[in-house]
Enzyme design. Structure first.
Site, PDB file in Angstrom:
ATOM      1  N   LYS A  47     -16.275  16.461 -29.092  1.00 21.77           N
ATOM      2  CA  LYS A  47     -17.201  17.691 -29.290  1.00 21.77           C
ATOM      3  C   LYS A  47     -18.678  17.004 -28.673  1.00 21.77           C
ATOM      4  CE  LYS A  47     -15.724  18.273 -34.132  1.00 21.77           C
ATOM      5  NZ  LYS A  47     -15.880  17.674 -35.506  1.00 21.77           N
ATOM      6  N   GLY A  48     -18.850  15.629 -28.420  1.00 25.12           N
ATOM      7  CA  GLY A  48     -20.151  15.482 -27.867  1.00 25.12           C
ATOM      8  C   GLY A  48     -20.599  16.019 -26.619  1.00 25.12           C
ATOM      9  N   GLU A 103     -18.928  14.412 -19.914  1.00 21.89           N
ATOM     10  CA  GLU A 103     -18.863  13.592 -21.008  1.00 21.89           C
ATOM     11  C   GLU A 103     -20.332  13.145 -21.643  1.00 21.89           C
ATOM     12  OE1 GLU A 103     -17.522  12.260 -23.512  1.00 21.89           O
ATOM     13  OE2 GLU A 103     -15.261  11.360 -22.853  1.00 21.89           O
ATOM     14  N   ASP A 104     -20.394  13.086 -22.897  1.00 24.43           N
ATOM     15  CA  ASP A 104     -21.628  12.603 -23.552  1.00 24.43           C
ATOM     16  C   ASP A 104     -21.978  11.126 -23.133  1.00 24.43           C
ATOM     17  OD1 ASP A 104     -19.594  12.017 -25.149  1.00 24.43           O
ATOM     18  OD2 ASP A 104     -20.768  12.333 -27.081  1.00 24.43           O
ATOM     19  N   ASP A 107     -18.256   4.480 -23.385  1.00 24.35           N
ATOM     20  CA  ASP A 107     -18.283   3.183 -24.248  1.00 24.35           C
ATOM     21  C   ASP A 107     -17.436   2.356 -23.461  1.00 24.35           C
ATOM     22  OD1 ASP A 107     -20.507   3.369 -26.171  1.00 24.35           O
ATOM     23  OD2 ASP A 107     -18.950   4.953 -27.176  1.00 24.35           O
ATOM     24  N   LYS A 135     -22.559   2.999 -21.045  1.00 22.18           N
ATOM     25  CA  LYS A 135     -22.852   1.771 -21.557  1.00 22.18           C
ATOM     26  C   LYS A 135     -22.320   0.510 -20.637  1.00 22.18           C
ATOM     27  CE  LYS A 135     -23.689   3.090 -26.152  1.00 22.18           C
ATOM     28  NZ  LYS A 135     -23.143   2.947 -27.716  1.00 22.18           N
ATOM     29  N   PHE A 156     -26.061   1.507 -30.626  1.00 20.06           N
ATOM     30  CA  PHE A 156     -25.285   2.508 -31.483  1.00 20.06           C
ATOM     31  C   PHE A 156     -26.408   3.743 -31.404  1.00 20.06           C
ATOM     32  CE2 PHE A 156     -24.297   5.618 -34.665  1.00 20.06           C
ATOM     33  CZ  PHE A 156     -22.819   5.716 -34.487  1.00 20.06           C
ATOM     34  N   ASP A 163     -23.023  11.482 -32.220  1.00 19.30           N
ATOM     35  CA  ASP A 163     -23.103  11.689 -33.528  1.00 19.30           C
ATOM     36  C   ASP A 163     -22.817  10.241 -34.199  1.00 19.30           C
ATOM     37  OD1 ASP A 163     -20.127  11.833 -35.249  1.00 19.30           O
ATOM     38  OD2 ASP A 163     -20.276  11.426 -32.897  1.00 19.30           O
ATOM     39  N   ARG A 169     -26.147  15.175 -33.736  1.00 22.65           N
ATOM     40  CA  ARG A 169     -25.857  15.819 -32.327  1.00 22.65           C
ATOM     41  C   ARG A 169     -26.877  16.711 -31.989  1.00 22.65           C
ATOM     42  NH1 ARG A 169     -20.308  15.054 -31.205  1.00 22.65           N
ATOM     43  NH2 ARG A 169     -19.034  14.848 -32.891  1.00 22.65           N
TER      44      ARG A 169
END
Length: 184
Positions: A47-48, A103-104, A107, A135, A156, A163, A169
């Protein structure tokens, strides 16, 4: 929703709304130049990526199509299970197409690496990645990312599609939550 709506829940803003907008303009210009005269299919990872993909697509100066995928390697936990499941697949056939995964955040890169391999197996002309946040210190795998909005520390983060427990979000910036918001 903005910073004052967060009260003491927001620790700090890492990337302002203005910086996000400016970087999206730059990314769109790079993408326009790289895909000039070529078809382009944006594939958002739900969803990001909703915020990033919508804002990026509006800044592009040539036509593109959009499709969505949802994948999971987390199950009900907060750490990757190592098994990737497709929860929502593409509607479009991507054979012979130029695919740009949007992508949001990246990681570890493990799920995205799996997704790139899965899409490449479908016979596209090309598959590239665009992410708002990477990141680098969290990466567990080498991943070729063509378009990066911001490299951020391994903290984080929430906002602009990112989110915590499906909340935050809709913040127009990227920031960190105060520890009391997620440490129980």
């Amino acid at each position: 929703m903005d910073a004052k709506d967060m009260a003491d829940g927001l620790e700090k803003v890492l990337v302002t709304e203005e910086r996000i907008k400016a970087r999206l303009e730059e990314l769109a210009a790079e993408i326009d130049a790289d895909y000039a005269g070529r078809d382009l299919l944006l594939v958002g990872v739900l969803k990001g990526a909703v915020m990033v993909m919508a804002d990026l697509a509006r800044r592009l100066h040539h036509p593109c199509e959009m499709d969505w995928m949802a994948v999971s390697s987390y199950g009900a936990g907060t750490t990757s299970s190592g098994v990737v499941r497709i929860l929502k697949d593409l509607d479009a056939d991507i054979s012979g197409r130029n695919v740009l995964i949007v992508e949001d955040v990246i990681d570890s890169g493990l799920t995205l690496s799996w997704l790139v391999g899965n899409l490449r197996s479908r016979g596209p002309e090309s598959v590239e990645i665009c992410t708002m946040v990477r990141k680098p210190l969290a990466l567990d795998i080498e991943l070729d990312v063509k378009y990066v909005g911001f490299d951020l520390p391994n903290e984080f983060i929430v906002g602009y599609g990112l989110d915590y427990a499906e909340k935050y979000r809709n913040l127009p910036f990227i920031g960190t939550l105060a520890p009391h918001m997620y440490q129980r």
